[in-house]
Each structure stands twice: as structure tokens, then as C-alpha cells.
Design a protein around this motif. Structure first.
Motif, PDB file in Angstrom:
ATOM      1  N   GLU A 245       0.598  -8.714  11.180  1.00 25.69           N
ATOM      2  CA  GLU A 245       0.477  -7.505  10.345  1.00 25.69           C
ATOM      3  C   GLU A 245       1.098  -7.825   8.982  1.00 25.69           C
ATOM      4  N   ILE A 246       0.346  -7.571   7.923  1.00 27.32           N
ATOM      5  CA  ILE A 246       0.836  -7.950   6.592  1.00 27.32           C
ATOM      6  C   ILE A 246       2.012  -7.068   6.161  1.00 27.32           C
TER       7      ILE A 246
ATOM      8  N   ASP B 151      -7.940  -5.386  13.724  1.00 29.41           N
ATOM      9  CA  ASP B 151      -7.600  -3.961  13.645  1.00 29.41           C
ATOM     10  C   ASP B 151      -7.080  -3.697  12.229  1.00 29.41           C
TER      11      ASP B 151
ATOM     12  N   PRO C  60      -5.312  -4.859   0.834  1.00 32.03           N
ATOM     13  CA  PRO C  60      -4.952  -6.071   1.577  1.00 32.03           C
ATOM     14  C   PRO C  60      -5.972  -6.454   2.654  1.00 32.03           C
ATOM     15  N   GLY C  61      -6.800  -5.488   3.084  1.00 26.75           N
ATOM     16  CA  GLY C  61      -7.777  -5.753   4.156  1.00 26.75           C
ATOM     17  C   GLY C  61      -9.025  -6.479   3.670  1.00 26.75           C
TER      18      GLY C  61
ATOM     19  N   GLN D  72       0.821  -1.214   0.000  1.00 24.52           N
ATOM     20  CA  GLN D  72       0.000   0.000   0.000  1.00 24.52           C
ATOM     21  C   GLN D  72       0.855   1.263   0.000  1.00 24.52           C
TER      22      GLN D  72
ATOM     23  N   ASP E  44      -0.016 -12.410   6.102  1.00 25.02           N
ATOM     24  CA  ASP E  44      -1.430 -12.127   5.853  1.00 25.02           C
ATOM     25  C   ASP E  44      -2.278 -12.776   6.955  1.00 25.02           C
ATOM     26  N   GLY E  45      -3.101 -11.952   7.613  1.00 24.08           N
ATOM     27  CA  GLY E  45      -3.956 -12.450   8.696  1.00 24.08           C
ATOM     28  C   GLY E  45      -4.900 -13.556   8.232  1.00 24.08           C
TER      29      GLY E  45
ATOM     30  N   TYR F  86     -10.337   4.971  19.467  1.00 25.65           N
ATOM     31  CA  TYR F  86     -10.353   3.693  18.733  1.00 25.65           C
ATOM     32  C   TYR F  86      -9.679   2.583  19.542  1.00 25.65           C
TER      33      TYR F  86
ATOM     34  N   TYR G 155     -12.577   9.766  11.127  1.00 23.64           N
ATOM     35  CA  TYR G 155     -13.065   8.724  10.210  1.00 23.64           C
ATOM     36  C   TYR G 155     -14.343   9.227   9.541  1.00 23.64           C
TER      37      TYR G 155
ATOM     38  N   THR H 110      -7.525  -2.467   7.911  1.00 20.22           N
ATOM     39  CA  THR H 110      -7.962  -1.389   7.025  1.00 20.22           C
ATOM     40  C   THR H 110      -9.364  -1.721   6.504  1.00 20.22           C
TER      41      THR H 110
HETATM   42  N1  SAM Z   1      -7.229   2.076  13.092  1.00 16.98           N
HETATM   43  C1  SAM Z   1      -7.179   1.823  11.726  1.00 16.98           C
HETATM   44  C2  SAM Z   1      -8.434   1.996  10.948  1.00 16.98           C
HETATM   45  O1  SAM Z   1      -9.479   1.416  11.237  1.00 16.98           O
HETATM   46  O2  SAM Z   1      -8.363   2.756   9.998  1.00 16.98           O
HETATM   47  C3  SAM Z   1      -6.506   0.547  11.395  1.00 16.98           C
HETATM   48  C4  SAM Z   1      -5.075   0.722  11.677  1.00 16.98           C
HETATM   49  S1  SAM Z   1      -3.951  -0.506  11.327  1.00 16.98           S
HETATM   50  C5  SAM Z   1      -2.718   0.588  10.681  1.00 16.98           C
HETATM   51  C6  SAM Z   1      -4.500  -1.420   9.916  1.00 16.98           C
HETATM   52  C7  SAM Z   1      -3.439  -2.390   9.451  1.00 16.98           C
HETATM   53  O3  SAM Z   1      -4.045  -3.543   8.896  1.00 16.98           O
HETATM   54  C8  SAM Z   1      -2.507  -1.844   8.381  1.00 16.98           C
HETATM   55  O4  SAM Z   1      -1.241  -1.613   8.908  1.00 16.98           O
HETATM   56  C9  SAM Z   1      -2.491  -2.923   7.298  1.00 16.98           C
HETATM   57  O5  SAM Z   1      -1.213  -3.177   6.764  1.00 16.98           O
HETATM   58  C10 SAM Z   1      -3.052  -4.110   8.066  1.00 16.98           C
HETATM   59  N2  SAM Z   1      -3.657  -5.135   7.210  1.00 16.98           N
HETATM   60  C11 SAM Z   1      -4.461  -4.948   6.126  1.00 16.98           C
HETATM   61  N3  SAM Z   1      -4.779  -6.137   5.574  1.00 16.98           N
HETATM   62  C12 SAM Z   1      -4.178  -7.093   6.331  1.00 16.98           C
HETATM   63  C13 SAM Z   1      -4.122  -8.515   6.268  1.00 16.98           C
HETATM   64  N4  SAM Z   1      -4.761  -9.176   5.287  1.00 16.98           N
HETATM   65  N5  SAM Z   1      -3.410  -9.177   7.203  1.00 16.98           N
HETATM   66  C14 SAM Z   1      -2.756  -8.509   8.187  1.00 16.98           C
HETATM   67  N6  SAM Z   1      -2.753  -7.165   8.287  1.00 16.98           N
HETATM   68  C15 SAM Z   1      -3.459  -6.460   7.382  1.00 16.98           C
END
Ligand code: SAM
Length: 284
Positions: free
Chosen positions: A107-108, A157, A164-165, A32, A138-139, A62, A227, A159
Motif C-alpha cells: 500500500e503506497i 485493490d 497514485p493509482g 492524497q 508503490d505497487g 467488493y 460507486y 484507486t
Molecule cells: N475499494 C476501493 C475502490 O475501488 O475504490 C479501493 C480501496 S483501497 C483504499 C485503494 C488503495 O490503493 C488506496 O489506499 C491507495 O493509497 C492505494 N494505492 C493507490 N495507488 C497505489 C500504488 N501505486 N501502489 C500501492 N497502493 C496504491
């Protein structure tokens, strides 16, 4: 004087802007676009793919709400999985519970963690707690390969359901979360926002998948100024404990944790949803 405004689109018709002092860092990781800024109003903040993730001013809302609602509901939680959460704020709140023995954060994108450690120590400062294991993968794949009945609590937690979320909002993912949770396990997952149609659509989709899967499913709300619409929701899905009927709020107060947003009145009040939200969730 040069005015540097950060602007993101909350919908096709609504934009949100913050006056910034400095664009501290910008890079495209393998997953990203990552940008860090400095601002008077929100302090340091970072965005992923042009969407606000965390800022110094409202992150407490949050991170309190993703963590303490579940921890108050079941004080015997020992093993916790955080999916995403690269800024470290959720882990920071978890480390405040002496009763927690293990915190795995999957965390990816390692770059989000490393940059947060550099620019946002306010959230990332507890990632080196000895109970914390950081896993950069990847979660979705992680829970797929994890053994049954391992974690007492999973906090998603992540995206939004783009990039990726996306997989973290799928049936497959929620089914695996259910499987890797203990018999009294709890899952907190993103429920987006009820206000703008595109977010409300994701809220309904997330809720419809959780609803049939866990015996207890509830939704709670909180106020996130940065948000979209400021009105944000988490899903509370549980195999055994109801967050309103089974919670011992006095016991949580006796822990003496100082929090800025969460308190035991908020615990109860957050589950009281506006009529339009209830109707949307009933319809999900
Ligand atoms: N508080 C935030 C929000 O709701 O906007 C979320 C913050 S946190 C930074 C989100 C994290 O999820 C990101 O760092 C992203 O890299 C991670 N992420 C996204 N997809 C993922 C996946 N498939 N596996 C693990 N982590 C992931």
C-alpha cells in the motif's frame, strides 16, 4: 439542525450525495486527500481525493468479489499479493482461507491503513494476522523489483487511474504482474464501470492491456451502490485456470465460508455480461 451532505461528482452531469452526521477526520497525506465520515445510511466511510472508497454498508460486495472468485477457481493458492487495499477488507477475506500461507499487502499510503485501523475495524481488523506483511511502497515499483514466478494470486485493490493509482493501469505494471505470477497464477484487476463514458473508456483501456498478455481473460460484474452507476467490474486474467471451466464449485461450498454476496451461483452468473458491455470489451 445542521445537514451535512457529502457529495461527489460521478460525471460532470451526475452527483451522488450521502447525508452525514459527522466529518470524523480530514488530512492531506503525501499522496492524497483522505476524509472519514459517519452516516446513518452507510455507517462510517472514507473517501480519497473526493471519491468513495469503502463504507460499512456495501464493502462486503467488493471484498467478496475481489477475493472469492479467484480463490474458488484455484483452491491451491498459497502466496497472495494485494496491491493497494489499505482499508484491509481484501486481506480480511483472504485470511479466512486456512490454505493461504502468505499475504503481502503493498500500500503506497500508510496513513490510509492507520486511519482504517482507527475508524474502520470492520475492514482493517485482520491486518495483524501473522501471515500478513504490510509494505508501504508503490505497487508499481514493488512488482518491477520482485522475482519471477513468486505469487499464486495478485489482487489489485487500487484507486481509479488518477493520482497514485495511475501506474497500476499501465502495460508495464501488467507485464510485471504476469512475470511475478506462478505458471498457474491469477490476476484480478480493476475494470471500472461500463456505464458512464469516462469509466467505460478506462474499462476498455484496462481490458485491452490484459487481453493480449494472459491466455485466459474474462470480466465479471457486481453491484456497488456507492460507486458511479452502481455497476462495477473486475478483470480475471489467468495463466492456466478458467474461472468457469476449471472451477470446482462444490469444493468451495464444502469450505463452509459464510459470505453475504458471493456464492457459487454468483460465481457463474457474474461472468454473464450485458450485450452492451460485451460489445465494448470485444472492441477494446
Ligand atoms: N475499494 C476501493 C475502490 O475501488 O475504490 C479501493 C480501496 S483501497 C483504499 C485503494 C488503495 O490503493 C488506496 O489506499 C491507495 O493509497 C492505494 N494505492 C493507490 N495507488 C497505489 C500504488 N501505486 N501502489 C500501492 N497502493 C496504491
Amino acid at each position: 439542525m445542521l445537514d451535512l451532505w457529502y457529495t461527489e461528482n460521478h460525471t460532470d452531469n451526475v452527483r451522488f450525495s450521502i447525508k452525514t452526521n459527522k466529518h470524523i477526520h480530514s488530512e492531506k497525506s503525501d499522496f492524497q486527500q483522505i476524509d472519514f465520515f459517519e452516516s446513518d445510511e452507510f455507517g462510517t466511510f472514507f473517501t480519497l481525493d473526493g471519491l468513495m472508497m469503502v463504507n460499512e454498508k456495501d464493502e462486503f460486495v467488493y471484498h467478496d468479489m475481489i477475493t472469492h472468485v479467484a480463490m474458488a477457481t484455484n483452491p491451491n493458492i498459497k502466496k497472495v499479493l494485494v496491491i493497494g487495499g489499505g482499508d484491509g477488507g481484501t486481506v480480511r477475506e483472504l485470511t479466512r482461507y486456512e490454505s493461504i500461507e502468505q499475504i503481502d499487502m503493498v500500500e503506497i499510503d500508510e496513513r490510509v491503513v492507520r486511519l482504517s485501523q482507527e475508524y474502520l475495524p470492520i475492514t482493517a481488523g485482520k491486518l495483524e494476522d501473522p501471515r500478513v506483511t504490510l509494505l508501504f511502497e508503490d505497487g508499481l515499483a514493488y512488482v518491477k523489483n520482485k522475482e519471477d514466478g513468486y505469487y499464486d494470486l495478485i489482487l489489485v485493490d487500487s484507486t481509479d487511474p488518477i493520482g497514485p493509482g495511475e501506474g497500476l493501469f499501465s502495460h508495464d505494471f501488467y507485464n510485471n504482474c504476469f512475470r511475478v505470477l506462478t505458471d498457474d497464477g491469477i490476476l484480478i484487476n480493476q475494470h471500472e464501470s461500463p456505464y458512464y463514458p469516462s469509466y467505460a473508456h478506462e474499462m476498455k483501456r484496462a481490458h485491452s492491456k490484459i487481453k493480449g498478455l494472459f491466455p485466459i481473460t474474462r470480466v465479471y460484474q457486481f453491484h456497488m451502490p456507492t460507486y458511479p452507476s452502481g455497476h462495477w467490474l473486475f478483470g480475471f486474467a489467468s495463466k492456466k485456470y478458467d474461472p468457469l471451466k476449471d472451477v470446482d464449485l462444490d469444493a468451495w461450498n464444502k469450505l463452509g465460508l459464510k459470505t453475504k454476496y458471493y456464492n457459487t451461483d454468483i460465481h457463474t452468473g457474474a461472468f454473464a455480461l450485458p450485450t452492451f458491455v460485451k460489445e465494448m470489451l470485444d472492441d477494446a
